[in-house]
Write a protein that holds these residues in place. Structure first.
Motif, PDB file in Angstrom:
ATOM      1  N   ALA A   1       0.809  -1.217   0.000  1.00 53.16           N
ATOM      2  CA  ALA A   1       0.000   0.000   0.000  1.00 53.16           C
ATOM      3  C   ALA A   1       0.842   1.267   0.000  1.00 53.16           C
ATOM      4  N   PHE A   2       1.963   1.254   0.753  1.00 55.50           N
ATOM      5  CA  PHE A   2       2.734   2.481   0.947  1.00 55.50           C
ATOM      6  C   PHE A   2       4.160   2.412   0.412  1.00 55.50           C
ATOM      7  N   GLY A   3       4.611   1.216   0.013  1.00 56.30           N
ATOM      8  CA  GLY A   3       6.005   1.033  -0.372  1.00 56.30           C
ATOM      9  C   GLY A   3       6.762   0.364   0.754  1.00 56.30           C
ATOM     10  N   ALA A   4       7.751  -0.456   0.424  1.00 57.84           N
ATOM     11  CA  ALA A   4       8.438  -1.277   1.425  1.00 57.84           C
ATOM     12  C   ALA A   4       9.077  -0.441   2.530  1.00 57.84           C
ATOM     13  N   LYS A   5       9.945   0.481   2.148  1.00 59.98           N
ATOM     14  CA  LYS A   5      10.648   1.280   3.147  1.00 59.98           C
ATOM     15  C   LYS A   5       9.738   2.339   3.762  1.00 59.98           C
ATOM     16  N   GLU A   6       8.887   2.948   2.945  1.00 64.92           N
ATOM     17  CA  GLU A   6       7.978   3.988   3.437  1.00 64.92           C
ATOM     18  C   GLU A   6       7.004   3.425   4.472  1.00 64.92           C
TER      19      GLU A   6
END
Length: 254
Positions: A46-51
């Motif tokens: 949903a938000f990106g792996a690191k984010e």
């Protein structure tokens, strides 16, 4: 995260991911140990792996406070003190090797470690018996779990299953299990905050606003987790934590 905040409530998938993650985090922190592992890959999509780690961490910190307030008298401080130094060392190892890690390889390795740990605890119980051969009393046993826990929580907020294996091996009563886990992760997650803010730059005012929207769901999950632990007998609690830990290990292969 500006774009994430701007479009959050226009994206049903992000809304569902955020609120379900908040609910599971509340449940996990107050007794349903490790159940939030289910939401980590969904949040990454949903938000990106690191984010996503920057979105999840403040929610974890808030839920840690709820758990510590409720279980403040149930911690086994010996375990917290033994685990913390090597856990902090694990943070810095994670920061140092972050760019060198293949996420797929790391996830599979952690899955193997978690499942092996569960097998070791429950099918080789003689190693945890009292006496001079007691592995639980060795300094390196706690240091190893602390290091792996610190490393995995820094990489992906995924140390819950690692700590579950350790605390299961300690044979703690359910309230002491939850209380010790709560105090350990309160310390760990608040130490992580400045590292993720200054080094990884994935926590901002926008991520905190996103997290603020999820606070009611954290409370609902926390209340349910407290109720769940009260209702579950000791043996049932260990069985539940074991099942969730095994599931967490399997999830890491996908």
């Amino acid at each position: 995260m500006e774009q994430t905040l701007e479009h959050l409530f226009n994206s049903p998938f992000q809304v569902c991911a955020l609120f379900s993650c908040a609910l599971l985090i509340g449940m996990s922190k107050t007794g349903m140990q490790g159940i939030n592992m289910i939401s980590i890959p969904i949040m990454a999509m949903a938000f990106g792996a690191k984010e996503s780690t920057g979105v999840i961490l403040p929610m974890l910190c808030f839920a840690d406070l709820i758990a510590v307030v409720y279980y403040r008298r149930n911690a086994e401080w010996t375990h917290v003190v033994r685990l913390l130094p090597s856990a902090v060392a694990g943070f810095f190892v994670a920061v140092a090797v972050d760019k060198m890690i293949d996420p797929a390889w790391f996830k599979n390795l952690m899955g193997v470690c978690i499942l092996s740990g569960v097998f070791f605890v429950f099918f080789d119980g003689k190693n945890f018996s009292s006496g001079s051969g007691n592995i639980r009393g060795k300094w390196w046993f706690s240091a190893l779990f602390g290091l792996v826990g610190g490393f995995t929580t820094m990489i992906g907020n995924a140390a819950g299953a690692v700590m579950a294996v350790y605390l299961l091996s300690m044979r703690l009563p359910k309230l002491n299990f939850v209380g010790t886990n709560a105090w350990f992760f309160l310390a760990v997650n608040y130490i992580k905050l400045p590292i993720q803010y200054f080094v990884w730059d994935n926590i901002s005012a926008d991520t905190l606003l996103v997290d603020a929207a999820a606070i009611p769901f954290i409370f609902i999950g926390a209340i349910f987790g407290i109720w769940f632990v009260k209702k579950l007998p000791e043996k049932g609690f260990r069985g539940f934590v074991t099942a969730i830990t095994v599931l967490s290990g399997l999830v890491l292969f996908f």
